[in-house]
Design an enzyme around this catalytic site. Structure first.
Site, PDB file in Angstrom:
ATOM      1  N   ASN A  92       5.046  -5.334 -13.202  1.00  0.00           N
ATOM      2  CA  ASN A  92       5.080  -6.059 -11.936  1.00  0.00           C
ATOM      3  C   ASN A  92       6.199  -7.093 -11.907  1.00  0.00           C
ATOM      4  O   ASN A  92       6.542  -7.676 -12.931  1.00  0.00           O
ATOM      5  CB  ASN A  92       3.725  -6.703 -11.617  1.00  0.00           C
ATOM      6  CG  ASN A  92       3.014  -7.218 -12.849  1.00  0.00           C
ATOM      7  OD1 ASN A  92       3.158  -6.673 -13.934  1.00  0.00           O
ATOM      8  ND2 ASN A  92       2.262  -8.288 -12.689  1.00  0.00           N
ATOM      9  N   PHE A 163      10.346   4.700  -4.356  1.00  0.00           N
ATOM     10  CA  PHE A 163      10.233   4.516  -2.898  1.00  0.00           C
ATOM     11  C   PHE A 163       8.876   4.936  -2.348  1.00  0.00           C
ATOM     12  O   PHE A 163       8.696   4.977  -1.133  1.00  0.00           O
ATOM     13  CB  PHE A 163      11.327   5.315  -2.182  1.00  0.00           C
ATOM     14  CG  PHE A 163      12.716   4.791  -2.427  1.00  0.00           C
ATOM     15  CD1 PHE A 163      13.136   3.598  -1.853  1.00  0.00           C
ATOM     16  CD2 PHE A 163      13.606   5.468  -3.244  1.00  0.00           C
ATOM     17  CE1 PHE A 163      14.414   3.101  -2.077  1.00  0.00           C
ATOM     18  CE2 PHE A 163      14.887   4.980  -3.476  1.00  0.00           C
ATOM     19  CZ  PHE A 163      15.297   3.795  -2.894  1.00  0.00           C
ATOM     20  N   LEU A 228      12.734  -1.617   6.489  1.00  0.00           N
ATOM     21  CA  LEU A 228      11.431  -1.130   6.981  1.00  0.00           C
ATOM     22  C   LEU A 228      10.630  -2.289   7.567  1.00  0.00           C
ATOM     23  O   LEU A 228      10.077  -2.200   8.664  1.00  0.00           O
ATOM     24  CB  LEU A 228      10.651  -0.462   5.843  1.00  0.00           C
ATOM     25  CG  LEU A 228      11.200   0.883   5.375  1.00  0.00           C
ATOM     26  CD1 LEU A 228      10.528   1.322   4.077  1.00  0.00           C
ATOM     27  CD2 LEU A 228      11.011   1.942   6.454  1.00  0.00           C
ATOM     28  N   CYS A 277       4.849  -5.386  -1.684  1.00  0.00           N
ATOM     29  CA  CYS A 277       6.311  -5.262  -1.788  1.00  0.00           C
ATOM     30  C   CYS A 277       7.129  -5.940  -0.689  1.00  0.00           C
ATOM     31  O   CYS A 277       8.077  -6.653  -0.996  1.00  0.00           O
ATOM     32  CB  CYS A 277       6.681  -3.787  -1.833  1.00  0.00           C
ATOM     33  SG  CYS A 277       6.069  -2.994  -3.317  1.00  0.00           S
ATOM     34  N   PHE A 278       6.786  -5.689   0.580  1.00  0.00           N
ATOM     35  CA  PHE A 278       7.718  -6.078   1.639  1.00  0.00           C
ATOM     36  C   PHE A 278       8.091  -7.560   1.578  1.00  0.00           C
ATOM     37  O   PHE A 278       9.260  -7.927   1.536  1.00  0.00           O
ATOM     38  CB  PHE A 278       7.145  -5.744   3.017  1.00  0.00           C
ATOM     39  CG  PHE A 278       7.301  -4.294   3.409  1.00  0.00           C
ATOM     40  CD1 PHE A 278       7.939  -3.398   2.574  1.00  0.00           C
ATOM     41  CD2 PHE A 278       6.810  -3.834   4.613  1.00  0.00           C
ATOM     42  CE1 PHE A 278       8.083  -2.060   2.932  1.00  0.00           C
ATOM     43  CE2 PHE A 278       6.951  -2.508   4.988  1.00  0.00           C
ATOM     44  CZ  PHE A 278       7.578  -1.623   4.145  1.00  0.00           C
TER      45      PHE A 278
END
Ligand SMILES: NC(=O)c1ccc[n+]([C@@H]2O[C@H](COP(=O)([O-])OP(=O)(O)OC[C@H]3O[C@@H](n4cnc5c(N)ncnc54)[C@H](O)[C@@H]3O)[C@@H](O)[C@H]2O)c1
Length: 459
Positions: A92, A163, A228, A277-278
């Site tokens: 992580n 991804f 994204l 993640c984002f």
């Protein structure tokens, strides 16, 4: 027993990325022996049990087909390092919570410990593959650590960012849009890159395997997530304008998504993006820009996160205003807690901040979710006034309002006539994912508040 496998592959980190990606490689490449290790012994025990630590559609079957044959989960990291030719690092890389860059930069302590452990345990040349998402130029630091012990062992660092999206991880791994493999453009770098290409060539068409220089590869992962998330924040920003102007964000999104230059994906307005993640990757990107003196670029990307926070707060304020400016003592059912459908993951889920805000307003919450209730209980440990109920009908009974937090298909298919009859009146629905039949609900008697289109009320 003699090892008859063509290659020994190790993955350090048995999380949402390490477990599923290695299971797919093992499934597609029976000629390789894959071992996944982790410092978390309980997690390894779960990977070796019938209840895997990660829920992903299709994962159980693939693990069942490979575990004990060419896929192994183990706690002996040093042994794994010694025996492997290729080491994927999937530990992580959360946002730093302390010191310089706190709240923005990536915390690389887990990643660095891994590099040091590889250096200490290795007795033969290794290809070390960055699977985790890291700031651009991390490979340079990794190389420096790996080669800082004068033991004449050669290490080649490769970037192969992952991804996959949670919820569709197995499909994404089996049929990826692309696999990105970056290396140093030296002879040994390209040789190592080819060794990783060889793995994926077992099932990924050659034209979907992109090879690049290592820095482009590292940076592309951060940029892909930033783009994204930016689409989500863009449509969410427009949803606020739609609510002021009687436009309908679903119609706007359809109209713009049919422009082939834009495409239709990631254009659903909602309570905002979540997931591990984002947010961390955009902040990481913004921090990188700041460290290179690019403040305007950093501000631009940070605004994507700001809109996400704004959208969650806007949702809560909308509930408050619509329910006569007080939520105190009102019972609200949160339909879903996972950050998206088809996962039990609740990291950075918008439902968490919304739940906390509603409790601040003194609402009583009932939370239901088909996969994420145990994580919800951990996330909200110590917060009073919350009940957890796996059955959505029981969860909704006696509530003043329903608020859709996660786009689980099952919530679109509930018997809302039945639910309405058991709720307090007036009954409200706040559809934070725009997945329900708003007109149908209004006809039943609900006051319906979608995101980005006018409410349907009875007053
Ligand atoms: N979750 C996703 O959807 C996703 C998608 C693409 C990329 N990524 C990236 O992949 C990386 C891993 O993400 P994740 O979601 O799998 O994280 P995770 O927290 O689920 O798993 C990481 C695992 O690494 C282990 N670990 C930490 N330090 C270790 C060490 N020194 N030795 C051995 N094991 C160690 C932890 O115990 C944990 O089990 C992150 O960089 C993330 O940004 C995640």
């Amino acid at each position: 027993m003699k090892n008859t496998f063509q290659k020994n592959i190790l993955c350090i980190g048995a999380g949402y990325v390490g477990g599923p990606t290695m299971a797919m490689i093992a499934y597609k490449c029976p000629q390789y022996k894959i071992t996944v290790v982790d410092i978390n012994h309980e997690r390894i025990a779960q990977w070796n049990s019938s209840k895997l630590p990660v829920y992903e559609p299709g994962l159980d079957e693939i693990v069942k087909a490979t575990r004990g044959k060419n896929l192994f989960f183990d706690t002996d990291i040093d042994k794994g390092i010694k025996e492997s030719d290729i080491i994927f690092v999937g530990v992580n890389t959360p946002t730093k919570t302390f010191g310089a860059g706190a709240g923005m930069a990536a915390d690389l302590q887990y990643w660095e410990k891994t590099a040091r452990q590889i250096r200490e345990a290795a007795e033969s040349p290794k290809i070390v593959v960055e699977k985790c998402t890291i700031p651009v130029k991390t490979a340079l630091a990794m190389e420096r650590i790996l080669t800082s012990k004068d033991n004449h062992i050669s290490f080649e660092v490769i970037s192969n960012p992952e991804f996959l999206a949670e919820g569709t991880a197995m499909e994404d791994l089996e049929f990826p849009d692309r696999v990105l493999i970056g290396s140093r453009e030296t002879e040994s770098g390209i040789k190592a890159r080819n060794a990783i290409v060889e793995i994926y060539k077992n099932w990924v068409p050659k034209e979907r395997i992109i090879e690049s220089n290592i820095w482009s590869s590292e940076l592309s992962k951060l940029v892909a997530n930033a783009f994204l998330a930016q689409r989500i924040s863009s449509i969410n920003a427009i949803s606020a304008l739609c609510e002021k102007t009687d436009a309908n964000v679903g119609e706007v999104s359809k109209a713009i998504g049919m422009d082939s230059r834009l495409g239709s994906k990631f254009l659903n307005a909602s309570i905002g993006f979540g997931g591990s993640c984002f947010k961390k990757d955009i902040l990481n990107l913004a921090y990188l820009c700041k460290t290179y003196g690019l403040d305007e670029v950093a501000d631009y990307w940070e605004s994507v996160v700001k809109i996400n926070e704004y959208q969650k707060e806007r949702f809560v304020l909308n509930m408050l205003n619509s329910m006569f400016n007080t939520l105190a003592g009102k019972r609200i059912c949160l339909l879903g807690f996972a950050f998206k459908a088809d996962t039990g993951d609740t990291r950075e889920t918008p439902a968490l901040s919304i739940a906390k805000r509603l409790v601040e307003e003194k609402a009583e919450l009932v939370i239901t979710d088909p996969k994420a209730l145990s994580n919800a209980m951990i996330d909200l440990d110590g917060v009073n006034g919350i009940t957890y109920e796996p059955d959505p009908y029981r969860a909704a009974a006696g509530c003043d309002a329903l608020a859709v937090m996660t786009e689980w298909k099952l919530y679109a298919e509930l018997d809302y006539d039945r639910i309405y009859n058991t709720m307090a009146k007036p009954a409200f629905v706040f559809d934070g994912r725009n997945i329900l039949d708003h007109k149908g609900l209004h006809k039943i008697g609900f006051n319906v508040f979608p995101i980005g289109s006018p409410p349907l009320t009875h007053y």
